[in-house]
Design a protein around this motif. Sequence first.
Motif, PDB file in Angstrom:
ATOM      1  N   HIS A  67      -9.087  -0.449  -3.761  1.00 45.93           N
ATOM      2  CA  HIS A  67      -7.897   0.259  -3.839  1.00 45.93           C
ATOM      3  C   HIS A  67      -8.515   1.865  -3.557  1.00 45.93           C
ATOM      4  O   HIS A  67      -8.192   2.849  -2.742  1.00 45.93           O
ATOM      5  CB  HIS A  67      -7.194   0.289  -4.816  1.00 45.93           C
ATOM      6  CG  HIS A  67      -6.171   1.346  -4.972  1.00 45.93           C
ATOM      7  ND1 HIS A  67      -5.038   1.761  -4.076  1.00 45.93           N
ATOM      8  CD2 HIS A  67      -5.947   2.266  -6.230  1.00 45.93           C
ATOM      9  CE1 HIS A  67      -4.186   2.794  -4.619  1.00 45.93           C
ATOM     10  NE2 HIS A  67      -4.775   2.898  -5.700  1.00 45.93           N
ATOM     11  N   HIS A 123       1.003  -1.191   0.036  1.00 47.54           N
ATOM     12  CA  HIS A 123      -0.110   0.050  -0.148  1.00 47.54           C
ATOM     13  C   HIS A 123       0.801   1.328   0.018  1.00 47.54           C
ATOM     14  O   HIS A 123       2.072   0.981  -0.025  1.00 47.54           O
ATOM     15  CB  HIS A 123      -0.841   0.050   1.314  1.00 47.54           C
ATOM     16  CG  HIS A 123      -1.880  -1.249   1.459  1.00 47.54           C
ATOM     17  ND1 HIS A 123      -2.933  -1.301   0.522  1.00 47.54           N
ATOM     18  CD2 HIS A 123      -1.663  -2.383   1.996  1.00 47.54           C
ATOM     19  CE1 HIS A 123      -3.542  -2.450   0.764  1.00 47.54           C
ATOM     20  NE2 HIS A 123      -2.669  -3.317   1.699  1.00 47.54           N
ATOM     21  N   GLU A 134      -0.828   3.037  -3.600  1.00 48.84           N
ATOM     22  CA  GLU A 134      -0.113   2.069  -4.500  1.00 48.84           C
ATOM     23  C   GLU A 134      -1.266   1.221  -4.765  1.00 48.84           C
ATOM     24  O   GLU A 134      -2.105   0.754  -3.757  1.00 48.84           O
ATOM     25  CB  GLU A 134       0.929   1.618  -3.738  1.00 48.84           C
ATOM     26  CG  GLU A 134       1.706   0.494  -4.683  1.00 48.84           C
ATOM     27  CD  GLU A 134       2.376   0.930  -5.831  1.00 48.84           C
ATOM     28  OE1 GLU A 134       1.923   0.793  -7.050  1.00 48.84           O
ATOM     29  OE2 GLU A 134       3.563   1.935  -5.382  1.00 48.84           O
ATOM     30  N   CYS A 188      -4.558   5.915  -0.102  1.00 46.55           N
ATOM     31  CA  CYS A 188      -3.630   4.797  -0.478  1.00 46.55           C
ATOM     32  C   CYS A 188      -3.172   5.024  -1.935  1.00 46.55           C
ATOM     33  O   CYS A 188      -3.987   5.211  -2.876  1.00 46.55           O
ATOM     34  CB  CYS A 188      -4.263   3.421  -0.310  1.00 46.55           C
ATOM     35  SG  CYS A 188      -3.054   2.147  -1.051  1.00 46.55           S
ATOM     36  N   MET A 247      -9.506   3.109  -0.199  1.00 43.60           N
ATOM     37  CA  MET A 247      -8.633   2.874   0.906  1.00 43.60           C
ATOM     38  C   MET A 247      -8.151   4.345   1.315  1.00 43.60           C
ATOM     39  O   MET A 247      -6.937   4.682   1.205  1.00 43.60           O
ATOM     40  CB  MET A 247      -7.480   2.059   0.712  1.00 43.60           C
ATOM     41  CG  MET A 247      -6.733   1.622   1.801  1.00 43.60           C
ATOM     42  SD  MET A 247      -5.741   0.104   1.512  1.00 43.60           S
ATOM     43  CE  MET A 247      -4.597   0.124   2.643  1.00 43.60           C
ATOM     44  N   CYS A 257      -3.765  -1.671  -5.075  1.00 41.19           N
ATOM     45  CA  CYS A 257      -3.491  -2.669  -3.873  1.00 41.19           C
ATOM     46  C   CYS A 257      -4.969  -3.620  -3.967  1.00 41.19           C
ATOM     47  O   CYS A 257      -5.332  -4.248  -3.266  1.00 41.19           O
ATOM     48  CB  CYS A 257      -3.708  -2.019  -2.507  1.00 41.19           C
ATOM     49  SG  CYS A 257      -4.861  -1.167  -2.010  1.00 41.19           S
TER      50      CYS A 257
HETATM   51 CU   LIG Z   1      -4.074   0.195  -0.712  1.00 43.42          CU
END
Ligand SMILES: [Cu+2]
Lengths: 344, 573
Positions: free
Chosen positions: A189, A146, A183, A181, A192, A185
Amino acid sequence: MDFSKQFRLFPEEASSVAGRVDTLAIWLFWVSAFFTLLICVLIVWFAIRYRRRTENEIPPETKSHEWMEWSWSAAIFVILMVFFAWGAKLYVVVKKPPTHAMEIYVVGKQWMWKVQHPEGQREIDELHVPVGRAVKLIMTSEDVIHDFGLPDFRIKQDVLPGSYSTEWFTATKPGEYHLFCQEYCGTLHSEMTGKVVVMLPHDYEAWLAGTVPDVSMVQAGAKLFSTYGCAQCHGQLAPTLAGLYGRPVQLDNGKTVVADENYIRESILNPPAKLVANYPARMPSFRGQLSEEQLIDLVAYIKSLGAAAPVTQPVNGVAPDAIFNQPPAREPPPIVPVPKGGRR
Amino acid sequence: MTTGTVPYIPAVEVEERETYLNVSGKIRSWLLTRDHKRIALLYLISITFFFFIGGAAATLMRLELMTPARDLVRPETYNRLFTIHGVVMVWFFLIPAVPTTIGNFVIPLMIGARDLAFPRLNLASWYLFVFGGCFTVAAIVLGGVDTGWTFYTPYSSVYSNTNVVLTIVGIFITGFSSIFTGINFIVTIHTMRAPGMYWRRLPLFCWSLYATSCILVLATPVLAMTVTLLAIERIFHVPIFDPNRGGDPLLFQHLFWFYSHPAVYVMIVPGFAVVSEVVACFSRKRVFGYWFVAGSSIAVAFISFLVWGHHLFVAGMSMYGGIVFSFLSFTVAVPSAIKVFNWTATMYNGSVSLKTPMLYALGFIGLFTMGGLTGVFLATLAVDVHLTDTYFIVAHFHYIMVGGMVTAFLAGIHFWFPKATGKMYPEWAGRIAAGLIFFGFNLTFFPQFILGYLGMPRRYAGYPEEFHLLNVMSSAGASILALGYVMPLVYLIWSIKYGKDAGPNPWKAMGMEWTVPSPPPKENFTKIPVVTQEAYAYHMMTPQGGDGPILPPAPPGERVEGGKPVDVEWSKQ
Ligand SMILES: [Cu+2]
Ligand SMILES: [Cu+2]
């Protein structure tokens, strides 16, 4: 659709480095704009000035000049190096946490952020911090990679499974800021996300007091330490852990490592990886037995065992960074009283 | 000039001159062809197909992003869309785009050869490409893949439950097609040049594709190994990248970018190739600083292997590693800047004609400049920390790859279309499309720079309210851009049938490909020509008295009598 107030070019400048990053970016912008315009103006000018007037036109030969090539290459190189050095210098600031920043632990998992304060307060997708104090995040992931991105602070750091990444900031402006977040994931995502709540010192105090922790991380770690019987060996058959954190450790392969969070973590999960010199490889691995939260409790406890270098430790809760790692603060440097829960 | 006064006019087309197109119309003769020109067309059809698949995915994404809420498609669908878009556009359009179509078609013609060095390998590489493409299309049809085109571990190797293996098998196979093409070009350029075609006379197009081929041959195997490791971890559960079992998740990123950064240059250096030719032709000038333009292609290819770490500035690489990679990344900007300056300088004191290919080429210079300069933002460490993984990155690489490469590809397609088909497209349609694309592109991607600076993360299906306006602008631009891309498809196909005859050299261009009839005969050159001059001797063109057409010097070294080339001795000089 309400588009009012949507014309912004910059996010909030809410950390000690944000303004400095923006200054650098603005310089990059003007230099880039200059060269883009230069090229565009030349192209348009040449296209008009030297337009083909008759189909049969044959323009004279132009000789190219090596000195021209070398000189514009050199000029570009020099300009680039200025930005390289400037960017690298600031990067060192962005990357290196002050040694006595207050530490908060973060565990990412699909798709939420779990935040753990040393005093025991836990948060989900939120992070409360006081304004004006350096905060160091010690982060890990339970599953995939993340990234703890804080655009208003101009920082981000990937959060990897299997090791601790760190990120630090000093918030300079009370308010609520995006946490993304950054990156990719998996499925959720884009959900997040969360927020960082930056509070004035007395509000932060009130928040800490109002969020009753069950038990501090150090206490939780101490409990684990005895549950797993660590003390049976450490101190006699195994190296003592008192004062370990932050100190160089002599390994049996002749190398020396500094005992940071990642070293402690690895030694719990994979003890043979870095054996201390003159001790046999007898410690079992605790991989799979401890959750990430338990691990960070244990790491926090081991870090609390004795002080490697007293000067770098907060004294009675007065963070030394309040004295010398302070950005030109907009608020007076805050002094946070000892939080209950017996940190260290 | 051997025979400057007797230009080669492939005279009044006598009916049914045999060309590479009409030599046989059977499907079989196309599928088993070893003619580089036909293989180029096979590739062109394939990559156009993939371009519109990737484009469709992008269209759906831009529609989803019209509103902040995640309302049009579900997040898992959105993730599949951007993955498909990335995978298809990178490996099935951008990487093969110029080399396998335009490069395949014109390299032998430019250097005076009858074909590539290995015609069968050339056909094999197309079959591999299609075969690999089948796997990737199958992966899409059977439910898609959601890892992003970068396949970061351990998400791709352990957590994703989509068709990762099928997709990477497709990429693995297609990689071999790239390697074969690269080898073929390198050997061809080394060994098949006509007499007199010294390296110093080599068209810059060939220099750039030579550099590209070197990258393809050296970097693609690393991709093959990387995706193989990924497949091993995924299928056999051998811990390689999974840290919970002792693997290293960052190892994947190092391996992946060790390939993928050079691959970025595979996606742009061929664009340099096209633009060098087009700018020279439509300025009637030798490319300014020939050696610097040629050398900078080689330099870019070389440095591209040393900068992969700039993708890992926030990934957990050491701080000093970051500083070294930042420095190296800055140096790559120098050869790129050299090219931009030289193209611009080429127009100076020229005879500039803004025909469609030139419009695209000039658009390329502007967009590539912006893409390159925003790359400098990203090489600047502290700024990269803020901008990476935001829409700034998205905008930056689309300026390079779409604003740069796709624009250059279209410049090349419009430049060599009359050569390949013998027909002209309507100039007005070409100019309108070029204008729409330039405008639509900037409206789509410029707002994304601002979005990125404001912090909007990439790969988000939804976003906070405050990013709404800029996303609406971007989606509006995308619809114009889509229209711009459909237009050439329509009028070029129309022109194949109804276009005016182009003649051998409609642009009065130098370069040996223009000395043969359009479309060229199957064997390209009846007699192998002898080259006696540099590639861009525009100042030596011969006006045919009065208002008659001006013509380039006759095919170098080749005597022409009565519309038919005559054999000439290989002059030893
Ligand atoms: Cu993430
Ligand atoms: Cu790169």
